[in-house]
Design a protein around this motif. Structure first.
Motif, short mmCIF file in Angstrom:
data_model
loop_
_atom_site.label_atom_id
_atom_site.label_comp_id
_atom_site.label_asym_id
_atom_site.label_seq_id
_atom_site.Cartn_x
_atom_site.Cartn_y
_atom_site.Cartn_z
N TYR A 71 0.74 -1.20 0.05
CA TYR A 71 0.02 -0.03 -0.13
C TYR A 71 0.83 1.26 0.08
O TYR A 71 2.09 1.40 0.32
N GLY A 72 0.27 2.41 -0.15
CA GLY A 72 1.02 3.71 -0.47
C GLY A 72 1.07 4.37 1.08
O GLY A 72 0.45 4.05 1.73
N LEU A 73 1.70 5.60 0.96
CA LEU A 73 1.92 6.39 1.98
C LEU A 73 1.22 7.75 1.47
O LEU A 73 1.98 8.46 0.89
N SER A 74 0.20 8.19 1.67
CA SER A 74 -0.49 9.56 1.29
C SER A 74 0.36 10.60 1.93
O SER A 74 0.95 10.73 3.34
N GLU A 75 0.13 11.86 1.33
CA GLU A 75 0.69 13.08 1.95
C GLU A 75 -0.08 13.62 3.28
O GLU A 75 0.72 13.93 4.00
N LEU A 76 -1.18 13.14 3.12
CA LEU A 76 -1.92 13.64 4.66
C LEU A 76 -1.37 12.58 5.75
O LEU A 76 -1.53 13.25 6.93
N GLU A 77 -1.19 11.28 5.52
CA GLU A 77 -0.64 10.54 6.60
C GLU A 77 0.81 11.15 7.05
O GLU A 77 1.10 11.10 8.27
N GLU A 78 1.79 11.47 6.03
CA GLU A 78 2.96 12.18 6.57
C GLU A 78 2.55 13.35 7.20
O GLU A 78 3.62 13.77 7.94
N LEU A 79 1.47 14.36 7.00
CA LEU A 79 1.19 15.75 7.82
C LEU A 79 0.53 15.32 9.00
O LEU A 79 -0.19 16.23 9.49
N ILE A 80 0.40 14.16 9.45
CA ILE A 80 -0.21 13.85 10.91
C ILE A 80 0.02 14.88 11.78
O ILE A 80 -0.62 15.52 12.59
N ASN A 81 1.33 14.90 12.17
CA ASN A 81 1.74 15.88 13.14
C ASN A 81 1.57 17.64 12.86
O ASN A 81 1.06 18.17 13.76
N ILE A 82 1.73 17.83 11.80
CA ILE A 82 1.35 19.24 11.02
C ILE A 82 -0.04 19.50 11.22
O ILE A 82 -0.52 20.50 11.81
N VAL A 83 -1.18 18.45 10.66
CA VAL A 83 -2.45 18.70 10.95
C VAL A 83 -2.95 18.87 12.27
O VAL A 83 -3.74 19.48 12.78
N THR A 84 -2.41 18.01 13.10
CA THR A 84 -2.52 17.98 14.55
C THR A 84 -2.28 19.41 15.23
O THR A 84 -2.93 19.92 16.26
N SER A 85 -1.17 19.98 14.62
CA SER A 85 -0.49 21.35 15.33
C SER A 85 -1.58 22.24 14.60
O SER A 85 -1.66 23.27 15.75
N MET A 86 -2.16 22.08 13.87
CA MET A 86 -2.98 23.10 13.05
C MET A 86 -4.47 23.19 13.97
O MET A 86 -5.02 24.10 14.25
N GLU A 143 -7.84 25.49 18.11
CA GLU A 143 -8.75 25.46 19.32
C GLU A 143 -7.93 26.25 20.43
O GLU A 143 -8.84 26.92 21.08
N TYR A 144 -6.72 26.50 20.27
CA TYR A 144 -6.15 27.63 21.33
C TYR A 144 -6.92 28.75 21.12
O TYR A 144 -7.29 29.77 21.87
N ILE A 155 1.47 25.98 7.34
CA ILE A 155 0.61 25.91 6.17
C ILE A 155 1.55 25.72 5.12
O ILE A 155 1.64 25.00 3.99
N LYS A 156 3.06 26.26 5.25
CA LYS A 156 3.99 26.10 4.48
C LYS A 156 4.37 24.84 4.41
O LYS A 156 4.76 24.30 3.07
N ILE A 157 4.59 24.08 5.38
CA ILE A 157 5.14 22.44 5.53
C ILE A 157 4.01 21.80 4.48
O ILE A 157 4.36 20.94 3.76
N ALA A 158 2.87 21.95 4.96
CA ALA A 158 1.74 21.32 4.25
C ALA A 158 1.52 21.53 2.82
O ALA A 158 1.60 20.51 2.08
N CYS A 159 1.79 22.73 2.47
CA CYS A 159 1.84 23.09 1.03
C CYS A 159 3.07 22.59 0.28
O CYS A 159 2.88 21.94 -0.75
N ALA A 160 4.25 22.31 0.83
CA ALA A 160 5.33 21.77 0.51
C ALA A 160 5.29 20.26 0.05
O ALA A 160 5.58 19.64 -0.62
N ILE A 161 4.64 19.61 1.12
CA ILE A 161 4.37 18.19 0.98
C ILE A 161 3.48 17.95 -0.11
O ILE A 161 3.83 17.04 -0.87
N TYR A 171 1.51 33.39 17.12
CA TYR A 171 0.46 32.51 16.78
C TYR A 171 0.47 32.75 14.87
O TYR A 171 0.47 31.66 14.50
N ASN A 172 0.54 33.98 14.43
CA ASN A 172 0.42 33.83 13.17
C ASN A 172 1.73 33.34 12.31
O ASN A 172 1.33 32.67 11.32
N SER A 173 2.83 33.64 12.82
CA SER A 173 3.99 32.99 12.35
C SER A 173 4.03 31.50 12.18
O SER A 173 4.42 30.65 11.62
#
Length: 333
Positions: free
Chosen positions: A159-174, A179-180, A255-261, A247-249
Motif C-alpha cells: 500500500y501507499g503512504l499519502s501526503e496526509l499521513e505524512e502530515l499527521i503532526n502538522i495537521v494536529t498542530s493546526m 482550538e487555542y 501551512i507552508k510545510i503542508a503546501c510543500a508536502i 501565533y500567526n508565524s
C-alpha cells in the motif's frame, strides 16, 4: 481537458477519416465512463473528482473496469476505496519461491493457493471486502489499484503512504492552534491586565466599585473608553508582548510545510505569503510560483492518472491510441 490521439501522430492532418471517427467514439466513451446513454455511471468529471480526492487523501486510487466476453471494456466506475484489498495471491511467486508468506509455509501456500482457478495464467490479485467477508475477486485487468507513493517497506504491504499521513503532526498542530485561538475568545482566559485596589476597602465599597467599573466599560459602545473612578487603584498590564504575531508565524509555518508536502503554492489555498519570507517553492513572483506549483504538483498527478487510464481503458479499446491531458505547459499538444 484531455484529448485522445493516435500514437506517433502529431498533426491532425496526418490522421485518416477512420482515425477521427475512432477518436470521436473513444472520447464519448471516456466522457460517459462507459457505453453512451448509460444511466448507472458517473460522468468523467465526477469520476476524476472522486479519484483525485481518494488518491490525495489515502494514496489509493481504485476503479473497476467491466469488460464484455471479448475482453473489451464496456464501462468503468469508482467505488469506495476502503473496500478493496491486495490479495496475498498477488505475491504468489515471491511466496512460492522464497517461502516468505503471511501465516503459511511454502508447502501450505502452494497447496492452498496454487490450485485456485486461473485465467490467462493469472490468479486474482485484489479482493473486495464487505462486513469482513470477501465479496469479489479481481484479476489484474479488472481493477486499477493505483499507488502514487510506492514503498519497498515490508510494513506497507504493497500500500501507499499519502501526503496526509505524512502530515499527521502538522495537521494536529493546526487543530491545536485553532482550538487555542477559539478558547481564547470563548473563555477569555487571557485578560489584558489586572486592577489592584490599594488599601483595605470594606466589602461593600469593593462591590460598589465593581458595579461602577462594569457599568463604564461593559458593551460594544463602551469599548476602548478610559474609565475615571474615585479610588486608589493601579493597572497591571499583562500584554507586554505581541503574542498574536507568534501565533500567526506558527500557523504560517504549518501551512507552508503542508503546501510543500503537496507541492502546491499557498496562494492556491488563499494564503498570501507575499509579505513573509520564503525559499525554494515560495521564491519569485506569484505567476512564477503558480507555474512552479503546477509543474511540481499538478503535472505528476495528471501524468499518473493518464498512465492508469491508458493502461486499463484506452489500450484495451485500441492500443494504437492514447489519452493525453492538455492545457498545461509541458503537456500541451
Amino acid at each position: 481537458g484531455f484529448v485522445i490521439r493516435k500514437k506517433g501522430v502529431t498533426s491532425e492532418s496526418d490522421m485518416t477519416r477512420e482515425d477521427k471517427r475512432t477518436i470521436s467514439k473513444m472520447t464519448d466513451f471516456i466522457l460517459s465512463c462507459g457505453m453512451i446513454g448509460a444511466w448507472d455511471t458517473d460522468d468523467f468529471d465526477t469520476f476524476i473528482r472522486k479519484l483525485v480526492d481518494d488518491s490525495l487523501t489515502y494514496d489509493q486510487m481504485t476503479f473497476e473496469v467491466v469488460r464484455n466476453r471479448r475482453g473489451v471494456p464496456e464501462k468503468f466506475f469508482f467505488f469506495f476505496f476502503s473496500t478493496y484489498r491486495i490479495s496475498d495471491t498477488k505475491f504468489q511467486n515471491e511466496y512460492a519461491s522464497k517461502g516468505i508468506n503471511l501465516g503459511y509455509n511454502k508447502s501450505q501456500f502452494i497447496e492452498t493457493h496454487m490450485n485456485l482457478p486461473r485465467y490467462k495464467n493469472y490468479l486474482p490479485t485484489h479482493v473486495q471486502i464487505y462486513n469482513n467477508s470477501v465479496v469479489n475477486e479481481f484479476y489484474p485487468w479488472e481493477l486499477c489499484f493505483g499507488v502514487r507513493n510506492p514503498s519497498t517497506s515490508i510494513y506497507q504491504n504493497g500500500y501507499g503512504l499519502s501526503e496526509l499521513e505524512e502530515l499527521i503532526n502538522i495537521v494536529t498542530s493546526m487543530l491545536w492552534g485553532d482550538e487555542y485561538n477559539r478558547r481564547f475568545f470563548s473563555q477569555g482566559s487571557a485578560p489584558k491586565g489586572l486592577l489592584r485596589v490599594k488599601g483595605n476597602p470594606n466589602e461593600k465599597a469593593l462591590q460598589q466599585f465593581k458595579q461602577q467599573w462594569q457599568a463604564m466599560i461593559t458593551g460594544v459602545m463602551q469599548s476602548w473608553k478610559t474609565p475615571v473612578v474615585e479610588a486608589d487603584i493601579d493597572w497591571i498590564d499583562l500584554q507586554k508582548n505581541n503574542r498574536d504575531m507568534e501565533y500567526n508565524s506558527w500557523m504560517e509555518y504549518l501551512i507552508k510545510i503542508a503546501c510543500a508536502i503537496y507541492s502546491i503554492d499557498p496562494t492556491e489555498i488563499g494564503w498570501d505569503i507575499s509579505k513573509s519570507g520564503g525559499g525554494g517553492l515560495f521564491d519569485g513572483g506569484q505567476e512564477e510560483r503558480m507555474q512552479h506549483s503546477k509543474d511540481k504538483g499538478l503535472y505528476p498527478l495528471l501524468k499518473f492518472i493518464q498512465r492508469k487510464l491508458n493502461k486499463y481503458i484506452i489500450e484495451p479499446l485500441n492500443p494504437e491510441y492514447e489519452l493525453v491531458f492538455v492545457g498545461i505547459n509541458g503537456m500541451s499538444l
